[in-house]
Write a protein that holds these residues in place. Structure first.
Motif, PDB file in Angstrom:
ATOM      1  N   LEU A 223       0.818  -1.187   0.004  1.00 31.88           N
ATOM      2  CA  LEU A 223       0.115   0.044   0.058  1.00 31.88           C
ATOM      3  C   LEU A 223       0.812   1.101   0.090  1.00 31.88           C
ATOM      4  CD1 LEU A 223      -2.460  -1.004   2.566  1.00 31.88           C
ATOM      5  CD2 LEU A 223      -2.787  -1.277   0.048  1.00 31.88           C
TER       6      LEU A 223
ATOM      7  N   TYR B 247       0.524   4.166  -0.124  1.00 32.92           N
ATOM      8  CA  TYR B 247      -0.084   5.478   0.450  1.00 32.92           C
ATOM      9  C   TYR B 247       0.024   5.034   1.995  1.00 32.92           C
ATOM     10  CZ  TYR B 247      -3.885   2.806  -2.040  1.00 32.92           C
ATOM     11  OH  TYR B 247      -4.429   1.986  -2.769  1.00 32.92           O
ATOM     12  N   LEU B 248       0.432   3.977   2.222  1.00 35.72           N
ATOM     13  CA  LEU B 248       0.753   3.762   3.836  1.00 35.72           C
ATOM     14  C   LEU B 248       2.093   4.383   4.328  1.00 35.72           C
ATOM     15  CD1 LEU B 248      -0.111   0.061   4.651  1.00 35.72           C
ATOM     16  CD2 LEU B 248      -1.035   2.011   5.426  1.00 35.72           C
TER      17      LEU B 248
ATOM     18  N   GLU C 238       6.986  -4.783   8.249  1.00 32.87           N
ATOM     19  CA  GLU C 238       5.736  -4.563   9.034  1.00 32.87           C
ATOM     20  C   GLU C 238       4.692  -3.917   7.904  1.00 32.87           C
ATOM     21  OE1 GLU C 238       4.444  -4.940  11.719  1.00 32.87           O
ATOM     22  OE2 GLU C 238       6.081  -5.076  13.224  1.00 32.87           O
ATOM     23  N   LYS C 239       5.232  -3.261   7.131  1.00 32.17           N
ATOM     24  CA  LYS C 239       4.104  -2.657   5.866  1.00 32.17           C
ATOM     25  C   LYS C 239       3.733  -3.646   5.083  1.00 32.17           C
ATOM     26  CE  LYS C 239       5.234   1.430   4.347  1.00 32.17           C
ATOM     27  NZ  LYS C 239       6.144   2.571   3.715  1.00 32.17           N
TER      28      LYS C 239
ATOM     29  N   LEU D  55       3.856  -6.947   5.804  1.00 31.34           N
ATOM     30  CA  LEU D  55       2.915  -7.766   6.432  1.00 31.34           C
ATOM     31  C   LEU D  55       1.304  -7.348   6.522  1.00 31.34           C
ATOM     32  CD1 LEU D  55       4.766  -9.114   9.680  1.00 31.34           C
ATOM     33  CD2 LEU D  55       3.989 -10.413   7.838  1.00 31.34           C
ATOM     34  N   LEU D  56       1.171  -6.027   6.812  1.00 30.91           N
ATOM     35  CA  LEU D  56       0.040  -5.422   6.919  1.00 30.91           C
ATOM     36  C   LEU D  56      -0.584  -5.274   5.422  1.00 30.91           C
ATOM     37  CD1 LEU D  56      -2.270  -3.519   8.329  1.00 30.91           C
ATOM     38  CD2 LEU D  56      -0.985  -1.768   7.530  1.00 30.91           C
TER      39      LEU D  56
ATOM     40  N   ASP E  18      -1.932  -9.082   4.792  1.00 30.58           N
ATOM     41  CA  ASP E  18      -3.016  -9.090   5.611  1.00 30.58           C
ATOM     42  C   ASP E  18      -4.407  -8.597   4.926  1.00 30.58           C
ATOM     43  OD1 ASP E  18      -2.075 -10.738   7.566  1.00 30.58           O
ATOM     44  OD2 ASP E  18      -1.940  -9.217   9.042  1.00 30.58           O
ATOM     45  N   LEU E  19      -4.127  -7.231   4.435  1.00 29.56           N
ATOM     46  CA  LEU E  19      -5.296  -6.624   3.947  1.00 29.56           C
ATOM     47  C   LEU E  19      -5.737  -7.025   2.602  1.00 29.56           C
ATOM     48  CD1 LEU E  19      -4.459  -2.940   4.882  1.00 29.56           C
ATOM     49  CD2 LEU E  19      -5.813  -4.555   5.895  1.00 29.56           C
ATOM     50  N   ILE E  20      -4.742  -7.612   1.652  1.00 29.49           N
ATOM     51  CA  ILE E  20      -5.161  -7.994   0.394  1.00 29.49           C
ATOM     52  C   ILE E  20      -5.625  -9.575   0.494  1.00 29.49           C
ATOM     53  CG2 ILE E  20      -4.091  -9.081  -1.566  1.00 29.49           C
ATOM     54  CD1 ILE E  20      -1.720  -7.069  -1.387  1.00 29.49           C
TER      55      ILE E  20
ATOM     56  N   LYS F  96      -7.674 -10.348   3.325  1.00 31.91           N
ATOM     57  CA  LYS F  96      -8.911  -9.947   3.851  1.00 31.91           C
ATOM     58  C   LYS F  96      -9.741  -9.587   2.657  1.00 31.91           C
ATOM     59  CE  LYS F  96      -8.023  -9.338   8.626  1.00 31.91           C
ATOM     60  NZ  LYS F  96      -7.755  -8.160   9.716  1.00 31.91           N
ATOM     61  N   ARG F  97      -9.215  -8.878   1.859  1.00 29.49           N
ATOM     62  CA  ARG F  97      -9.998  -8.441   0.747  1.00 29.49           C
ATOM     63  C   ARG F  97     -10.517  -9.466  -0.386  1.00 29.49           C
ATOM     64  NH1 ARG F  97     -13.937  -5.092  -1.410  1.00 29.49           N
ATOM     65  NH2 ARG F  97     -13.552  -4.033  -3.156  1.00 29.49           N
TER      66      ARG F  97
ATOM     67  N   GLU G 241     -12.960 -11.514   1.188  1.00 32.51           N
ATOM     68  CA  GLU G 241     -14.265 -10.932   1.049  1.00 32.51           C
ATOM     69  C   GLU G 241     -14.725 -11.016  -0.529  1.00 32.51           C
ATOM     70  OE1 GLU G 241     -14.972  -6.848   3.103  1.00 32.51           O
ATOM     71  OE2 GLU G 241     -14.900  -6.595   0.877  1.00 32.51           O
TER      72      GLU G 241
ATOM     73  N   PRO H 231      -4.266  -2.500  -3.899  1.00 32.98           N
ATOM     74  CA  PRO H 231      -5.513  -3.069  -3.745  1.00 32.98           C
ATOM     75  C   PRO H 231      -6.531  -2.075  -3.669  1.00 32.98           C
ATOM     76  CG  PRO H 231      -4.179  -3.097  -1.864  1.00 32.98           C
ATOM     77  CD  PRO H 231      -3.319  -2.510  -2.672  1.00 32.98           C
ATOM     78  N   VAL H 232      -7.787  -2.412  -4.297  1.00 34.74           N
ATOM     79  CA  VAL H 232      -9.054  -1.284  -4.302  1.00 34.74           C
ATOM     80  C   VAL H 232     -10.190  -2.207  -3.549  1.00 34.74           C
ATOM     81  CG1 VAL H 232      -8.199   0.047  -6.325  1.00 34.74           C
ATOM     82  CG2 VAL H 232      -9.376  -2.294  -6.827  1.00 34.74           C
TER      83      VAL H 232
END
Lengths: 134, 312
Positions: free
Chosen positions: B155, B157-158, B219-220, B222-223, B226-228, B230-231, B234, B311-312
């Protein structure tokens, strides 16, 4: 007593060897420079150690916060999704087409909305230390 | 503390001990970094597995959607007129054209992907994950885009866009390894005064700082992973549910339009006399299943990544 005076007279009357003044000064100069340099290095070490601590704290807090926020976002989305599933299931079991369509459309809307849409703002807030109200 | 260390400390007035402390702290940070790096690698694999599930799910949904043709092929050129005359929403034409477009694009992606592969780096993966099926005729270029997205996704933008672990991690890893090799030399060249000890401690501290910076990249990553994950879970879950609902409703509608084995024959006869193959009820049913299929299409067309691999 006489012997003592006699003996004293035998002591050489030469002046003591003079100290090399220039070397002493150079020695203290080197010592002072070394001291200064050491002080400077110690300050730099302290600066790096402080920077390290700040970086570690920032990383922990920043990513901890991101995880908390996204956990909440995805948990909320999952709950909404399950509601839509219930509506679809109920619509199918009762042959209620409106319910089926309503559930499917809601599902489509939810999925088409990105959970990451506010991440840019969130990141800016974190970078600028703007307080975030949850 | 061994006798050697004790002796060194005595000779160096404690300078040696301070260097050893700094090295211990460095090693601790390095261990933490290596642990995180391993986690990143294992998460990368987990993300790929989830992405493959999503690709497979989209493929299945596409195959289900193709069953619409059993009904829609008989609409033919009269579709628009019939639907309008029967007061069925004119949007249905837009619906059917969207469905057709999704099916045809998906079919191209499937035919460009050899065998039954649902790999994320295939044309099928590009279509399923990035929603694109672009310039490359073989799908290789776009396949590599999604492959990169899948494994190096970050990400950006993180907090300012450090490199993802695929690139940055290796760079960071190299730097760390360099530091590790350099350290024994630091000890050996050893320092028998606090002045030079401090210089060495400063060097060690600087290297430790670099490791901590690299830790942030971990860390970035990993996050991001994780988000990808989860998305993608979903979208996969929603898609599977919508596909299941579509299949159930399609079967109901099909049985409603063709209740008996000779229903098609009767409809053909009717077309000869009335010019209409479908009855008004049939068209309402078709309109309904078209809407259900359209909802499924929207989920199939939902990309996971944008063109930049975010990711979007």
């Amino acid at each position: 007593m006489f012997n003592l005076i006699k003996a004293a007279k035998k002591v050489p009357q030469k002046a003591p060897v003079p100290l090399p003044n220039a070397d002493v000064l150079a020695f203290f100069k080197v010592l002072a420079e070394a001291y200064k340099e050491n002080q400077q290095t110690e300050r730099e070490i302290a600066r790096i150690e402080a920077a390290k601590e700040i970086l570690i704290t920032n990383i922990k807090e920043k990513y901890g916060f991101y995880r908390e926020v996204f956990d909440q976002i995805f948990t909320e989305r999952k709950a909404i999704m399950n509601k839509h599933f219930d509506i679809i299931d109920h619509g199918i079991s009762t042959n209620n087409r409106d319910l089926v369509l309503c559930g499917l459309q809601g599902l489509g809307q939810l999925v088409s909305t990105s959970p990451f849409s506010d991440i840019s703002n969130l990141s800016k807030m974190l970078e600028n230390d703007i307080p975030i109200e949850l | 503390m061994g006798f050697g260390s004790f002796l060194k400390n005595v000779v160096t007035f404690g300078a040696s001990g301070r260097i050893e402390d700094a090295i211990e702290s460095y090693k601790y940070s390095l261990e933490k970094f290596n642990e995180l790096h391993e986690q990143v690698e294992s998460k990368r694999k987990a993300v790929n597995r989830n992405l493959e599930k999503l690709v497979q799910s989209k493929k299945n949904a596409l195959l289900s959607l193709r069953k619409m043709k059993k009904i829609s092929r008989n609409l033919g050129k009269t579709r628009q007129r019939d639907l309008q005359n029967n007061d069925v929403s004119v949007d249905i034409n837009y619906t059917f054209s969207t469905i057709d477009k999704t099916i045809s694009t998906g079919e191209i992606a499937m035919s460009s992907t050899k065998g039954a592969s649902v790999g994320v780096s295939t044309a099928m993966g590009a279509w399923a994950l990035a929603g694109t099926f672009g310039t490359a005729s073989t799908g290789t270029a776009i396949g590599s885009l999604t492959g990169a997205a899948a494994t190096n996704a970050t990400l950006a933008y993180l907090g300012g866009g450090a490199a993802a672990m695929g690139g940055g991690g290796m760079v960071a890893g190299t730097a760390v390894l360099g530091g590790l090799v350099a350290l024994p030399a630091l000890i050996l060249t050893g320092v028998f005064s606090h002045v030079s000890a401090n210089k060495k401690i400063k060097e060690i501290e600087e290297k430790e700082y670099e490791i901590i910076q690299a830790t942030e990249d971990c860390e970035k990553a990993l996050l991001s992973f994780d988000l990808i994950s989860k998305r993608s879970i979903e979208i996969t879950t929603a898609l599977d549910k919508a596909r299941s609902a579509f299949e159930i409703e399609l079967n109901k509608i099909y049985l409603s339009i063709y209740p008996r084995f000779y229903s098609k024959f009767i409809k053909s006869i009717r077309k000869i006399f009335t010019g209409k193959y479908f009855s008004a009820d049939d068209l309402n049913n078709i309109s309904y299943i078209g809407k259900v299929a359209y909802s499924l299409t929207q989920l199939i067309d939902q990309p996971l990544f944008d063109e930049d691999g975010n990711p979007v």
